[in-house]
Motif scaffolding. Sequence first.
Motif, PDB file in Angstrom:
ATOM      1  N   ALA A 231       0.843  -1.202   0.000  1.00 51.17           N
ATOM      2  CA  ALA A 231       0.000   0.000   0.000  1.00 51.17           C
ATOM      3  C   ALA A 231       0.876   1.249   0.000  1.00 51.17           C
ATOM      4  N   GLN A 232       1.972   1.182   0.778  1.00 50.03           N
ATOM      5  CA  GLN A 232       2.882   2.333   0.818  1.00 50.03           C
ATOM      6  C   GLN A 232       3.530   2.575  -0.547  1.00 50.03           C
ATOM      7  N   LEU A 233       3.913   1.480  -1.202  1.00 51.84           N
ATOM      8  CA  LEU A 233       4.508   1.609  -2.540  1.00 51.84           C
ATOM      9  C   LEU A 233       3.529   2.297  -3.493  1.00 51.84           C
ATOM     10  N   LEU A 234       2.275   1.878  -3.436  1.00 46.00           N
ATOM     11  CA  LEU A 234       1.267   2.441  -4.345  1.00 46.00           C
ATOM     12  C   LEU A 234       1.105   3.944  -4.125  1.00 46.00           C
ATOM     13  N   ARG A 235       1.083   4.334  -2.845  1.00 43.46           N
ATOM     14  CA  ARG A 235       0.919   5.765  -2.531  1.00 43.46           C
ATOM     15  C   ARG A 235       2.174   6.550  -2.883  1.00 43.46           C
ATOM     16  N   ASP A 236       3.331   6.060  -2.395  1.00 44.48           N
ATOM     17  CA  ASP A 236       4.584   6.813  -2.602  1.00 44.48           C
ATOM     18  C   ASP A 236       4.938   6.914  -4.081  1.00 44.48           C
ATOM     19  N   GLY A 237       4.626   5.853  -4.840  1.00 40.38           N
ATOM     20  CA  GLY A 237       4.985   5.850  -6.264  1.00 40.38           C
ATOM     21  C   GLY A 237       3.963   6.564  -7.133  1.00 40.38           C
ATOM     22  N   SER A 337      10.406  -0.971 -16.058  1.00 44.20           N
ATOM     23  CA  SER A 337      10.245   0.463 -16.266  1.00 44.20           C
ATOM     24  C   SER A 337       9.813   1.196 -14.985  1.00 44.20           C
ATOM     25  N   HIS A 338       9.693   0.467 -13.888  1.00 43.67           N
ATOM     26  CA  HIS A 338       9.346   1.115 -12.618  1.00 43.67           C
ATOM     27  C   HIS A 338      10.281   0.578 -11.529  1.00 43.67           C
ATOM     28  N   PRO A 339      11.446   1.212 -11.353  1.00 47.40           N
ATOM     29  CA  PRO A 339      12.453   0.692 -10.416  1.00 47.40           C
ATOM     30  C   PRO A 339      11.921   0.474  -8.994  1.00 47.40           C
ATOM     31  N   ALA A 340      11.014   1.346  -8.540  1.00 49.01           N
ATOM     32  CA  ALA A 340      10.500   1.180  -7.169  1.00 49.01           C
ATOM     33  C   ALA A 340       9.679  -0.112  -7.057  1.00 49.01           C
TER      34      ALA A 340
END
Length: 353
Positions: A231-237, A337-340
């Motif tokens: 969830a944090q990845l989705l928000r931060d990214g 294409s999305h390093p995070a």
Amino acid sequence: MTVRSAQSCRFGSHRVLDPRGALPQAAWRLDATPIAYENEILCDVDALNIDSASFAQLREECGDDAHAIGERILATVRDRGKQHNPVTGSGGMFVGSVREVGAALRERVTLQPGDRIASLVSLTLTPLSLDAVLGVDRATARVRVRGTAVLFESGSWAKLPTDVDDRVALAVFDVAGAPAQMRRLCRPGDTVVVIGSDGKSGILSCVEAKRRTGPSGIVIGVAPNGRSPGAQLLRDGGFVDELVEADARDALQMARGVETAAPHGADLVVNCVNVAGTEAGTILCAKDGGSVYFFSMATSFTAAALGAEGLGKDVTMIVGSGFSPNHAEIALETLRSHPAVLAHFTAIYGRTP
Ligand code: NAP
């Protein structure tokens, strides 16, 4: 040379033991003898990626005991000649090395003995024989094994990439149909809701939905825990515009949460959860005339069809087929294409069981 000489059905019906006449996926039991027919590929298998709905069921049935889960998998494969969970009906994928390519396929496939591949067809239709389960990783649903598997002429597979960890590639290949379908189903400006957004298929779906819907689109993720790493990845990214914390089994509560973010409902709702009982909530999040894509293997056709009827909802419902052209390449491209996102998958799935 152990290649059998008789060329057989390209869909693998010659491997079906019970009931006669069925195709391998629908069959109860397959012949998993590790000898390749002319149009088969025989592989040495070193890991299984168990489908998430199946693994959740196994964890529950086995009291979350890794040894007991391994024993259950061994018993299923011994009884059925394939890892076809009799409760959830779902399977997973394998990774291994090519041992033999049948003579009839050698001109057509670019595989050599020793090549490392992942299967892109379900374990529910793949003849599998296991000598041992060597380790069960409860965090990733990855099971290290020693065994053999057969790929039919109609089956698909992918060579493991050299720039992405094998374990990450397998985890992503398992759900590759989801991001590939997002590319087909999302249109610029759409409002898209992804339920189970912080898991493997959910994250990849959000990433592709955000890319496809563009600046005027809205992507809403639903997850039971808004503070999970996914969830944090989705928000931060910036892969979601809103993240709604909700239990998808509580249809009305989830629909209210989504309605706050998307008052007119979603053009497309994608269900990526690994638990049962989420059909009605999923349908409620769609607007009339919208679409629902049930990627989850815990979906009940009956509950979805009758649920929509009871809710008076005119939505197009799409069954989440695991196959879509180039889906493995699309899933890898989404990661690359999305390093995070790649870093997130590597942190979770790249570790050793
Ligand atoms: P996953 O990584 O385990 O993700 C499952 C997600 O569902 C997690 O984010 C989980 O959240 C969430 N979830 C669980 N219970 C929930 C609830 N009550 N409300 C809302 N969200 C909930 O699974 P996956 O590998 O992406 O697979 C997802 C689904 O796709 C599974 O059903 C799997 O069987 C299916 N699948 C389908 C295909 C196909 O070809 N159609 C192929 C592979 C897999 P938490 O982690 O925070 O609990």
